[in-house]
Structure formats: structure tokens, C-alpha cells
Design a protein around this motif. Structure first.
Motif, PDB file in Angstrom:
ATOM      1  N   PRO A 176       0.819  -1.226   0.000  1.00  0.00           N
ATOM      2  CA  PRO A 176       0.000   0.000   0.000  1.00  0.00           C
ATOM      3  C   PRO A 176       0.847   1.269   0.000  1.00  0.00           C
ATOM      4  CG  PRO A 176      -0.900  -1.590   1.529  1.00  0.00           C
ATOM      5  CD  PRO A 176       0.444  -2.122   1.107  1.00  0.00           C
ATOM      6  N   ASP A 177       1.951   1.262   0.773  1.00  0.00           N
ATOM      7  CA  ASP A 177       2.819   2.434   0.805  1.00  0.00           C
ATOM      8  C   ASP A 177       3.505   2.646  -0.546  1.00  0.00           C
ATOM      9  OD1 ASP A 177       4.185   4.584   2.375  1.00  0.00           O
ATOM     10  OD2 ASP A 177       5.955   3.416   1.825  1.00  0.00           O
ATOM     11  N   TYR A 178       3.873   1.549  -1.224  1.00  0.00           N
ATOM     12  CA  TYR A 178       4.462   1.658  -2.561  1.00  0.00           C
ATOM     13  C   TYR A 178       3.497   2.359  -3.514  1.00  0.00           C
ATOM     14  CZ  TYR A 178       5.838   0.229  -7.267  1.00  0.00           C
ATOM     15  OH  TYR A 178       6.166   0.232  -8.604  1.00  0.00           O
ATOM     16  N   PHE A 179       2.226   1.973  -3.474  1.00  0.00           N
ATOM     17  CA  PHE A 179       1.242   2.603  -4.356  1.00  0.00           C
ATOM     18  C   PHE A 179       1.013   4.061  -3.973  1.00  0.00           C
ATOM     19  CE2 PHE A 179       0.535  -1.461  -6.142  1.00  0.00           C
ATOM     20  CZ  PHE A 179      -0.143  -1.249  -7.335  1.00  0.00           C
ATOM     21  N   ALA A 180       1.028   4.354  -2.672  1.00  0.00           N
ATOM     22  CA  ALA A 180       0.843   5.742  -2.243  1.00  0.00           C
ATOM     23  C   ALA A 180       1.984   6.628  -2.723  1.00  0.00           C
ATOM     24  CB  ALA A 180       0.718   5.808  -0.729  1.00  0.00           C
ATOM     25  N   ARG A 181       3.211   6.095  -2.729  1.00  0.00           N
ATOM     26  CA  ARG A 181       4.380   6.890  -3.096  1.00  0.00           C
ATOM     27  C   ARG A 181       4.613   6.954  -4.599  1.00  0.00           C
ATOM     28  NH1 ARG A 181       8.513   4.430  -2.050  1.00  0.00           N
ATOM     29  NH2 ARG A 181       7.810   2.559  -0.971  1.00  0.00           N
ATOM     30  N   ASN A 182       4.179   5.926  -5.337  1.00  0.00           N
ATOM     31  CA  ASN A 182       4.561   5.817  -6.738  1.00  0.00           C
ATOM     32  C   ASN A 182       3.411   5.871  -7.744  1.00  0.00           C
ATOM     33  OD1 ASN A 182       7.618   5.024  -6.618  1.00  0.00           O
ATOM     34  ND2 ASN A 182       6.603   3.762  -5.067  1.00  0.00           N
ATOM     35  N   VAL A 183       2.195   5.604  -7.312  1.00  0.00           N
ATOM     36  CA  VAL A 183       1.069   5.482  -8.252  1.00  0.00           C
ATOM     37  C   VAL A 183      -0.007   6.522  -7.974  1.00  0.00           C
ATOM     38  CG1 VAL A 183      -0.694   3.926  -9.180  1.00  0.00           C
ATOM     39  CG2 VAL A 183       1.554   3.003  -8.490  1.00  0.00           C
ATOM     40  N   MET A 184      -0.485   6.593  -6.765  1.00  0.00           N
ATOM     41  CA  MET A 184      -1.549   7.520  -6.386  1.00  0.00           C
ATOM     42  C   MET A 184      -1.141   8.956  -6.694  1.00  0.00           C
ATOM     43  SD  MET A 184      -2.959   8.093  -2.508  1.00  0.00           S
ATOM     44  CE  MET A 184      -1.592   9.146  -2.012  1.00  0.00           C
ATOM     45  N   THR A 185      -2.041   9.716  -7.310  1.00  0.00           N
ATOM     46  CA  THR A 185      -1.726  11.112  -7.599  1.00  0.00           C
ATOM     47  C   THR A 185      -3.005  11.905  -7.814  1.00  0.00           C
ATOM     48  OG1 THR A 185      -0.274  12.539  -8.915  1.00  0.00           O
ATOM     49  CG2 THR A 185      -1.518  10.889 -10.125  1.00  0.00           C
ATOM     50  N   GLY A 186      -2.920  13.217  -7.620  1.00  0.00           N
ATOM     51  CA  GLY A 186      -4.058  14.090  -7.842  1.00  0.00           C
ATOM     52  C   GLY A 186      -4.752  14.492  -6.559  1.00  0.00           C
ATOM     53  N   ALA A 187      -5.605  15.498  -6.662  1.00  0.00           N
ATOM     54  CA  ALA A 187      -6.324  16.023  -5.498  1.00  0.00           C
ATOM     55  C   ALA A 187      -7.218  14.956  -4.886  1.00  0.00           C
ATOM     56  CB  ALA A 187      -7.163  17.231  -5.919  1.00  0.00           C
ATOM     57  N   ASN A 188      -7.095  14.770  -3.566  1.00  0.00           N
ATOM     58  CA  ASN A 188      -7.906  13.821  -2.810  1.00  0.00           C
ATOM     59  C   ASN A 188      -7.709  12.370  -3.236  1.00  0.00           C
ATOM     60  OD1 ASN A 188      -9.150  15.879  -1.244  1.00  0.00           O
ATOM     61  ND2 ASN A 188     -10.580  16.302  -2.910  1.00  0.00           N
ATOM     62  N   ALA A 189      -6.601  12.063  -3.899  1.00  0.00           N
ATOM     63  CA  ALA A 189      -6.318  10.675  -4.272  1.00  0.00           C
ATOM     64  C   ALA A 189      -6.112   9.824  -3.023  1.00  0.00           C
ATOM     65  CB  ALA A 189      -5.076  10.617  -5.163  1.00  0.00           C
ATOM     66  N   PHE A 190      -6.366   8.517  -3.143  1.00  0.00           N
ATOM     67  CA  PHE A 190      -6.266   7.636  -1.984  1.00  0.00           C
ATOM     68  C   PHE A 190      -5.989   6.202  -2.417  1.00  0.00           C
ATOM     69  CE2 PHE A 190     -10.664   7.640  -3.318  1.00  0.00           C
ATOM     70  CZ  PHE A 190     -11.086   6.337  -3.157  1.00  0.00           C
ATOM     71  N   VAL A 191      -5.567   5.395  -1.437  1.00  0.00           N
ATOM     72  CA  VAL A 191      -5.323   3.967  -1.616  1.00  0.00           C
ATOM     73  C   VAL A 191      -6.193   3.205  -0.631  1.00  0.00           C
ATOM     74  CG1 VAL A 191      -3.619   2.102  -1.410  1.00  0.00           C
ATOM     75  CG2 VAL A 191      -2.946   4.304  -2.394  1.00  0.00           C
ATOM     76  N   VAL A 192      -6.869   2.184  -1.125  1.00  0.00           N
ATOM     77  CA  VAL A 192      -7.636   1.270  -0.287  1.00  0.00           C
ATOM     78  C   VAL A 192      -6.919  -0.071  -0.290  1.00  0.00           C
ATOM     79  CG1 VAL A 192      -9.794  -0.032  -0.082  1.00  0.00           C
ATOM     80  CG2 VAL A 192      -9.853   2.405  -0.616  1.00  0.00           C
TER      81      VAL A 192
END
Length: 230
Positions: A176-192
Motif C-alpha cells: 500500500p505504501d508503494y502505491f501511495a508513493r509511486n502510483v496515487m496522484t491528484g487532489a484527494n487521491a487515496f489507496v484502499v
């Protein structure tokens, strides 16, 4: 080149299609780490999530447009369900039924998240001009082929595309942290995060609710963490 295109698109982005609040691209991982049963869980989970009463109502109210793509290795991405406008609950039901029947395209290839994001930008080129543009990536692994996803994020931002993720953690505690640092982007983006594919349908339902019901900024303080939901 694409950044130049983004500047040309700004007038379009400023004048969304009548009644269209959300363009939502569902991006399904079909890499070699996903077996046939897990693929079926993903498609069933997406269909059930769209049929959720809150999600259906939000999509209709938003006059949303929804599409679905499959992705795996660097040269393997496909738009499996083109942009579908949602005007009535019956449109959601038809879309969910269609997604449930989508055949898998690939089974044995690597995980190229950067290429999936790049392909997604091209899919949004054909989308209705909606006020929000969201790419919803589901995956159970890190990118191991092609362009690193972190190198694509600035381009996604330049085109006003938000990237959210549903991560199936499995044995990779830091995924999950990998996706938060490398994939998730944009206003109010999030990882579930789903701990396993067994949790996927419920997590996808919650994720679709969060993406469609109302902007995260409108939620009461503390209702959902800003970056992660588990």
C-alpha cells in the motif's frame, strides 16, 4: 508532446459536458500473479460495487461516464468496455452485467503499471469532458516492467487525472505504501487496501462509494483517512 496536448485541452476541461460530473476508468490487473479465480473475483467485485445502491445513485446523479481496461505487461493493455454514459439505474445494471461477462485477455505477463497509466491517459482522450477524471487501478503487485509509474504521475496531473488504487496486499506488507508513493496522484487521491482477494468485493464497494458519492473534501473531518483506508 502530451504536455503540449494538455495545454490545448484546458479549454475543454473548463467546459465539461452537460451534466457530467465524473469520468471513471476502471483498470483491472490481469498479470501473471492473478489466477483465474482472482480475475473472476475482480470482475464480480466491480459489478457488485457498481450495483451498490449508494454507488448507483451517485453515478446517475453525476451523469457519469464509466469505462474498463485490462492491463499487464509493457505492451499489453486493452480497453474492454468503452465509455458508457450513466443516466438511469438501468444503465448501471447493464454496465455491471457487461463487466461481469468481460473475458480475460492475458494470463502470463508482467506488471507494467507505468504503461497502464500511460494507456489510461489515451483512454481519457476519448472520454466525455467531465468535471472530474479518475483512474481506478486495482493490483496485487509492484511494477516490474517498463516505465516506472512514479515517472508518469506529473503527466497525469497535467491532464487533471486523479489516480486512486485498490491494493491486494497479500504477503507484501509495504505494497500500500508503494502505491501511495509511486502510483496515487491528484487532489484527494487515496489507496484502499484489501488483505486478500476475499476482501476485494467489499473494499471495491467502499472505494467506489468514496469515488462517486461526493468529494472527499466535503466529508466531515476524521471520517476517512486522507491517504489510506483499510
Amino acid at each position: 508532446m502530451r504536455r503540449v496536448l494538455a495545454l490545448c485541452l484546458l479549454p475543454v476541461l473548463a467546459a465539461p459536458a452537460a451534466g457530467c460530473e465524473l469520468a471513471l476508468l476502471l483498470a483491472v490487473d490481469v498479470s501473471g500473479s492473478v489466477d483465474s479465480g482472482e480475475y473472476a473475483v475482480q470482475m464480480q467485485g466491480l459489478a457488485e460495487g457498481l450495483r451498490d445502491g449508494v454507488v448507483t445513485e451517485a453515478l446517475v446523479r453525476a451523469g457519469a461516464a464509466v469505462a474498463l481496461m485490462q492491463w499487464t505487461g509493457a505492451s499489453r493493455q486493452e480497453l474492454s468496455v468503452g465509455w458508457t454514459r450513466i443516466e438511469r439505474p438501468e444503465d448501471v445494471e447493464a454496465l455491471a452485467a457487461r463487466i461481469r461477462r468481460v473475458p480475460r485477455v492475458w494470463t502470463e505477463f508482467s506488471t507494467a503499471i507505468g504503461q497502464a497509466m500511460t494507456f489510461g491517459m489515451g483512454v481519457f482522450d476519448q472520454a466525455p469532458a467531465c468535471r472530474r477524471r479518475v483512474m481506478d487501478i486495482s493490483s496485487d503487485g509492484r511494477s516490474n516492467e517498463g516505465t516506472e509509474p512514479g515517472e508518469i504521475r506529473a503527466e497525469m496531473d497535467s491532464l487533471a487525472i486523479v489516480v486512486n488504487a485498490l491494493v491486494i496486499r497479500g504477503e507484501d506488507a509495504e505494497l500500500p505504501d508503494y502505491f501511495a508513493r509511486n502510483v496515487m496522484t491528484g487532489a484527494n487521491a487515496f489507496v484502499v487496501t484489501a488483505e486478500s482477494y476475499d476482501e476485494y468485493p467489499e473494499r471495491m464497494r467502499r472505494k467506489l462509494r468514496r469515488e462517486t458519492e461526493r468529494p472527499v473534501s466535503a466529508l466531515p473531518a476524521g471520517a476517512i483517512p486522507a491517504r489510506f483506508e483499510r
